[in-house]
Design a protein around this motif. Structure first.
Motif, PDB file in Angstrom:
ATOM      1  N   GLU A 175      93.559  29.764  49.014  1.00  0.00           N
ATOM      2  CA  GLU A 175      94.814  29.154  48.578  1.00  0.00           C
ATOM      3  C   GLU A 175      95.876  30.221  48.310  1.00  0.00           C
ATOM      4  O   GLU A 175      97.067  30.004  48.575  1.00  0.00           O
ATOM      5  CB  GLU A 175      94.580  28.318  47.323  1.00  0.00           C
ATOM      6  N   ARG A 176      95.454  31.394  47.797  1.00  0.00           N
ATOM      7  CA  ARG A 176      96.404  32.491  47.592  1.00  0.00           C
ATOM      8  C   ARG A 176      96.980  32.962  48.927  1.00  0.00           C
ATOM      9  O   ARG A 176      98.138  33.378  49.009  1.00  0.00           O
ATOM     10  CB  ARG A 176      95.715  33.655  46.864  1.00  0.00           C
ATOM     11  N   PHE A 177      96.167  32.892  49.962  1.00  0.00           N
ATOM     12  CA  PHE A 177      96.615  33.256  51.303  1.00  0.00           C
ATOM     13  C   PHE A 177      97.570  32.207  51.868  1.00  0.00           C
ATOM     14  O   PHE A 177      98.623  32.532  52.426  1.00  0.00           O
ATOM     15  CB  PHE A 177      95.404  33.429  52.215  1.00  0.00           C
ATOM     16  N   LEU A 178      97.238  30.933  51.696  1.00  0.00           N
ATOM     17  CA  LEU A 178      98.052  29.858  52.263  1.00  0.00           C
ATOM     18  C   LEU A 178      99.337  29.622  51.484  1.00  0.00           C
ATOM     19  O   LEU A 178     100.307  29.097  52.040  1.00  0.00           O
ATOM     20  CB  LEU A 178      97.239  28.552  52.274  1.00  0.00           C
TER      21      LEU A 178
ATOM     22  N   ARG B 161      94.115  36.402  60.450  1.00  0.00           N
ATOM     23  CA  ARG B 161      95.231  36.639  59.525  1.00  0.00           C
ATOM     24  C   ARG B 161      94.733  36.665  58.080  1.00  0.00           C
ATOM     25  O   ARG B 161      95.186  37.475  57.272  1.00  0.00           O
ATOM     26  CB  ARG B 161      96.320  35.577  59.694  1.00  0.00           C
ATOM     27  N   TYR B 162      93.819  35.760  57.774  1.00  0.00           N
ATOM     28  CA  TYR B 162      93.254  35.720  56.421  1.00  0.00           C
ATOM     29  C   TYR B 162      92.469  37.002  56.125  1.00  0.00           C
ATOM     30  O   TYR B 162      92.581  37.576  55.031  1.00  0.00           O
ATOM     31  CB  TYR B 162      92.347  34.492  56.281  1.00  0.00           C
ATOM     32  N   GLU B 163      91.699  37.474  57.103  1.00  0.00           N
ATOM     33  CA  GLU B 163      90.939  38.712  56.921  1.00  0.00           C
ATOM     34  C   GLU B 163      91.893  39.883  56.681  1.00  0.00           C
ATOM     35  O   GLU B 163      91.633  40.740  55.816  1.00  0.00           O
ATOM     36  CB  GLU B 163      90.049  38.984  58.129  1.00  0.00           C
ATOM     37  N   ASN B 164      92.981  39.944  57.431  1.00  0.00           N
ATOM     38  CA  ASN B 164      93.984  41.001  57.235  1.00  0.00           C
ATOM     39  C   ASN B 164      94.619  40.902  55.850  1.00  0.00           C
ATOM     40  O   ASN B 164      94.905  41.922  55.209  1.00  0.00           O
ATOM     41  CB  ASN B 164      95.058  40.928  58.312  1.00  0.00           C
ATOM     42  N   PHE B 165      94.827  39.678  55.389  1.00  0.00           N
ATOM     43  CA  PHE B 165      95.366  39.458  54.046  1.00  0.00           C
ATOM     44  C   PHE B 165      94.414  40.009  52.996  1.00  0.00           C
ATOM     45  O   PHE B 165      94.834  40.669  52.033  1.00  0.00           O
ATOM     46  CB  PHE B 165      95.597  37.954  53.830  1.00  0.00           C
ATOM     47  N   LEU B 166      93.119  39.761  53.187  1.00  0.00           N
ATOM     48  CA  LEU B 166      92.118  40.260  52.242  1.00  0.00           C
ATOM     49  C   LEU B 166      92.078  41.789  52.241  1.00  0.00           C
ATOM     50  O   LEU B 166      92.006  42.421  51.184  1.00  0.00           O
ATOM     51  CB  LEU B 166      90.735  39.692  52.583  1.00  0.00           C
ATOM     52  N   LYS B 167      92.116  42.378  53.440  1.00  0.00           N
ATOM     53  CA  LYS B 167      92.095  43.845  53.537  1.00  0.00           C
ATOM     54  C   LYS B 167      93.306  44.454  52.831  1.00  0.00           C
ATOM     55  O   LYS B 167      93.189  45.453  52.118  1.00  0.00           O
ATOM     56  CB  LYS B 167      92.084  44.272  55.002  1.00  0.00           C
ATOM     57  N   SER B 168      94.480  43.860  53.035  1.00  0.00           N
ATOM     58  CA  SER B 168      95.695  44.382  52.414  1.00  0.00           C
ATOM     59  C   SER B 168      95.679  44.213  50.900  1.00  0.00           C
ATOM     60  O   SER B 168      96.404  44.895  50.179  1.00  0.00           O
ATOM     61  CB  SER B 168      96.933  43.689  52.988  1.00  0.00           C
ATOM     62  N   SER B 169      94.823  43.298  50.417  1.00  0.00           N
ATOM     63  CA  SER B 169      94.697  43.071  48.970  1.00  0.00           C
ATOM     64  C   SER B 169      93.656  43.988  48.345  1.00  0.00           C
ATOM     65  O   SER B 169      93.389  43.900  47.141  1.00  0.00           O
ATOM     66  CB  SER B 169      94.321  41.610  48.698  1.00  0.00           C
ATOM     67  N   GLY B 170      93.037  44.841  49.184  1.00  0.00           N
ATOM     68  CA  GLY B 170      92.050  45.787  48.674  1.00  0.00           C
ATOM     69  C   GLY B 170      90.657  45.219  48.521  1.00  0.00           C
ATOM     70  O   GLY B 170      89.804  45.805  47.845  1.00  0.00           O
ATOM     71  N   VAL B 171      90.396  44.077  49.164  1.00  0.00           N
ATOM     72  CA  VAL B 171      89.073  43.448  49.077  1.00  0.00           C
ATOM     73  C   VAL B 171      88.088  44.199  49.968  1.00  0.00           C
ATOM     74  O   VAL B 171      88.401  44.516  51.115  1.00  0.00           O
ATOM     75  CB  VAL B 171      89.163  41.960  49.496  1.00  0.00           C
ATOM     76  N   CYS B 172      86.895  44.480  49.450  1.00  0.00           N
ATOM     77  CA  CYS B 172      85.890  45.213  50.226  1.00  0.00           C
ATOM     78  C   CYS B 172      85.272  44.293  51.283  1.00  0.00           C
ATOM     79  O   CYS B 172      85.347  43.062  51.175  1.00  0.00           O
ATOM     80  CB  CYS B 172      84.811  45.776  49.306  1.00  0.00           C
ATOM     81  N   PRO B 173      84.639  44.879  52.324  1.00  0.00           N
ATOM     82  CA  PRO B 173      84.070  44.068  53.415  1.00  0.00           C
ATOM     83  C   PRO B 173      83.069  43.007  52.955  1.00  0.00           C
ATOM     84  O   PRO B 173      83.069  41.886  53.471  1.00  0.00           O
ATOM     85  CB  PRO B 173      83.401  45.111  54.315  1.00  0.00           C
TER      86      PRO B 173
END
Length: 402
Positions: free
Chosen positions: A142-145, A162-174
């Motif tokens: 929901e934070r992504f959308l 796009r969601y995966e890129n959003f997570l990476k840019s947020s500093g989320v680990c794999p």
């Protein structure tokens, strides 16, 4: 803008349950939706419009009220999402339109609406842990959308990339990214099974595996150091340390299993419990260090072995989650004071026990059984990232040979 409220209508017969319903108001027109749930008058606080837990309530009734409270919260959230979508169209709508979309959520085609419906159903059948996991996942999505929902038919691989890129840019680990992806995939597959959309394999270009975790074990000397700390003047940190040591003493028992241990689980010098995660029944010989921790705390007013769930009139699961947050926060700060290279949490005790057992040449099968793993393969994966000493020693020898 339309508004929605939870209402309670008491029965005309004082000894019978009343009904809970939703009231949607728009342009001074009100519509009602029956939830199908029942409450006694003393279980409802009219000024605060919320469920309350009366003194002396039985476990079964408390669980029902907790489930209902969560379900009402989720439904109100869903109602508000429907109202926002209708508002964004810029077209006129009625209270009846809001009610109709609520009663047929799948017809809206929204993934988030469908996901919340699944979570509500899981809570209704008592699968709270799965519901909590899905809630964590969709909160991230929901934070992504943003405020927009996504139609199930628009769920494709481009969206998930796009969601995966959003997570990476947020500093989320794999591994965390993979956790979110696998949760969303599970919900999406439910929609496919219900034939609400076609299978478009939207996760084929994103990572859904599991990386080796960063080493989270500490050696025996650190365990001794933690055990021997004098924390008398810091009672909350002292309690956190005791929970950590109790986990270590009990072969790495997880915090949730510790929280729900009852006095009846300890019989004739044997502690027996069923793992919350797998349902596996485990038996542990009761040892003196375990008893020393139990003796420190007064739990005479509860059926529990340790003072984690302390108020029988409050939601037990919420007490456990609050305690887990507090204990791990205190342990993290304790680990920082000790200069540990990793964050200290209750889970470190579990890793430490496994790592130390391995260093003592305890057979893999014994470690697997002790920790309640479903197979030795799981234990191998679990231990793979814990001890690299053999590899480090080999590398050192090679470098010395240069």
């Amino acid at each position: 803008m339309a508004t929605v409220k939870v209402k309670f209508r008491a029965s005309t017969i004082p000894t019978k349950e009343g009904t809970v319903f939703y009231q949607v108001i728009h342009n001074r027109v009100a519509r009602q939706v029956n939830t199908g749930h029942k409450l006694y008058s003393y279980e409802w606080n009219t000024p605060c419009t919320e469920i309350v837990f009366p003194p002396g309530i039985e476990d079964a009734r408390r669980n029902y009220l907790t489930s209902l409270k969560d379900a009402l919260h989720e439904d109100i959230h869903r109602f508000k999402s429907i109202i926002l979508r209708l508002e964004r169209t810029g077209e006129n709508y009625t209270a009846e339109d809001v009610v109709n979309q609520y009663l047929t959520p799948s017809n809206t085609g929204g993934f988030m609406a469908f996901a919340r419906d699944i979570i509500w159903q899981l809570k209704q059948i008592g699968k709270f842990r799965t519901a909590e996991r899905y809630t964590t996942v969709i909160n991230s999505f929901e934070r992504f959308l943003g405020e927009n929902d996504v139609h199930l038919d628009d769920f494709d691989s481009n969206l998930m990339v796009r969601y995966e890129n959003f997570l990476k840019s947020s500093g989320v680990c794999p591994n965390t990214s993979s956790f979110y992806m696998r949760g969303i995939r599970a919900i999406y597959n439910r929609a496919v099974e219900k034939e609400l959309t076609l299978q478009r394999s939207p996760f084929k270009h994103v990572y859904t595996g599991i990386d080796k975790t960063v080493k989270r074990a500490v050696p025996l000397k650190i365990i001794r150091q933690i055990r021997d700390l004098d924390l008398t003047i810091f009672p909350v940190t002292d309690f956190a340390r005791d929970i950590f040591m109790f986990s270590f003493y009990t072969r790495g028992m997880s915090f949730i299993d510790i929280a729900y241990l009852k006095k009846k689980n300890l019989q004739n010098g044997i502690l027996s419990y069923r793992r919350q995660k797998t349902g596996q029944l485990l038996f542990i010989k009761w040892e003196r260090p375990m008893q020393e921790i139990i003796d420190k705390y007064d739990t005479s007013d509860t059926p529990y072995l340790l003072p984690i769930i302390k108020d029988m009139n409050m939601d037990e699961r919420r007490q456990y989650k609050n305690a887990a947050h507090l204990v791990n926060d205190k342990l993290r700060k304790l680990g920082e004071k000790l200069g540990l290279a990793i964050p200290l949490t209750t889970y470190v005790a579990r890793h430490a026990w496994a790592s130390i057992a391995k260093s003592k040449n305890v057979p893999l099968g014994t470690i697997s059984e002790a920790m309640g793993h479903d197979s030795e393969k799981t234990t191998r994966i679990y231990l793979a990232s814990l001890d690299t000493s053999a590899v480090d020693k080999a590398n050192s020898q090679i470098l010395k040979a240069l």
